[in-house]
Design a protein around this motif. Structure first.
Motif, mmCIF file in Angstrom:
data_model
loop_
_atom_site.group_PDB
_atom_site.id
_atom_site.type_symbol
_atom_site.label_atom_id
_atom_site.label_comp_id
_atom_site.label_asym_id
_atom_site.label_seq_id
_atom_site.Cartn_x
_atom_site.Cartn_y
_atom_site.Cartn_z
ATOM 1 N N ASP A 99 105.114 67.768 -84.187
ATOM 2 C CA ASP A 99 106.017 68.800 -83.088
ATOM 3 C C ASP A 99 105.073 69.722 -82.519
ATOM 4 O OD1 ASP A 99 108.749 67.964 -83.321
ATOM 5 O OD2 ASP A 99 108.855 68.816 -85.319
ATOM 6 N N GLN A 100 103.964 70.164 -83.031
ATOM 7 C CA GLN A 100 103.349 71.468 -82.402
ATOM 8 C C GLN A 100 101.857 70.710 -81.937
ATOM 9 O OE1 GLN A 100 104.802 74.282 -81.949
ATOM 10 N NE2 GLN A 100 106.424 73.558 -83.365
ATOM 11 N N ALA A 101 101.779 69.486 -81.955
ATOM 12 C CA ALA A 101 100.526 68.920 -81.512
ATOM 13 C C ALA A 101 100.841 68.566 -79.815
ATOM 14 C CB ALA A 101 100.070 67.569 -82.099
ATOM 15 N N THR A 102 99.801 68.945 -79.240
ATOM 16 C CA THR A 102 99.458 68.514 -77.807
ATOM 17 C C THR A 102 99.875 66.915 -77.465
ATOM 18 O OG1 THR A 102 98.143 70.273 -77.198
ATOM 19 C CG2 THR A 102 98.141 68.564 -75.873
ATOM 20 N N GLY A 111 102.129 67.842 -68.646
ATOM 21 C CA GLY A 111 102.006 68.452 -69.819
ATOM 22 C C GLY A 111 103.346 68.313 -70.828
ATOM 23 N N ASP A 112 103.052 69.223 -71.846
ATOM 24 C CA ASP A 112 104.281 69.175 -72.734
ATOM 25 C C ASP A 112 105.565 69.408 -72.054
ATOM 26 O OD1 ASP A 112 102.613 68.675 -74.837
ATOM 27 O OD2 ASP A 112 102.024 70.787 -75.348
ATOM 28 N N ILE A 120 104.418 60.456 -77.795
ATOM 29 C CA ILE A 120 105.714 61.042 -77.579
ATOM 30 C C ILE A 120 105.955 62.182 -79.008
ATOM 31 C CG2 ILE A 120 107.081 59.662 -76.446
ATOM 32 C CD1 ILE A 120 108.513 58.736 -79.090
ATOM 33 N N ARG A 121 106.656 63.185 -78.929
ATOM 34 C CA ARG A 121 107.060 63.966 -80.069
ATOM 35 C C ARG A 121 108.481 63.905 -80.374
ATOM 36 N NH1 ARG A 121 103.900 69.213 -78.066
ATOM 37 N NH2 ARG A 121 106.095 69.526 -77.121
#
Length: 170
Positions: free
Chosen positions: A36-39, A46-47, A59-60
């Motif tokens: 979840d928090q990873a780039t 961008g995110d 993907i997240r």
């Protein structure tokens, strides 16, 4: 990107990672889930947008499904030379970009609990712009040349079904 917009569009987690992986398996595109928090590696915008590096789609859980399908369709629609060098920027011209948008709707139809209606709504919410004012109107009333391009590249058949093949011509 605002949290409220992210809550309006379907996420990859809601669509189901196994279903997404199965959908993209014929194209030899590997779906890589990032924490979840990873780039997101390879994300051009961008995110929270999906990323592409080589044959990997990053993907997240909260990545919008429309973003994942859009990037996957870039991979499918690009010629082999660009695919071999792919890192972050999918590139492509006008015809290919339109084909990507069209094909992502067709692929959404093959995912349980997604379908065309949901993809059109998510594309409109995300800010895609079409000269007829909506993704649905463009798809239904203004995409004849796009269908022809996809058929000529053997990416869809005459019934508008994805073939599971990658573009081979330059």
């Amino acid at each position: 990107m605002s949290t409220s917009l992210l809550n309006q569009v379907m996420s990859c987690a809601a669509a189901g990672l196994p279903a997404l992986r199965q959908l993209l398996q014929p194209y030899a595109l590997k779906v890589v889930m990032i924490a979840d928090q990873a780039t997101l590696p390879g994300s051009f915008w961008g995110d929270p947008e999906a990323g592409l590096i080589g044959d990997r789609l990053f993907i997240r859980p909260q990545t919008p499904l429309q973003s994942a399908l859009h990037e996957a369709c870039h991979y499918i629609c690009m010629d082999p030379r660009r695919r071999a060098r792919l890192h972050t920027d999918a590139g492509g011209g006008y015809d290919e970009e339109n084909a990507v948008c069209y094909l992502q709707v067709l692929l959404a139809e093959q995912l349980p609990h997604v379908g065309r209606e949901r993809m059109w709504a998510d594309m409109d919410s995300w800010g895609y712009s079409f000269r007829l004012g909506s993704a649905r109107r463009w798809f239904e009333d203004d995409a004849g040349e796009v269908r022809q391009w996809l058929e000529q590249q053997n990416l869809i058949d005459a019934r508008q079904q994805p073939t599971g093949q990658l573009r081979q011509s330059a």
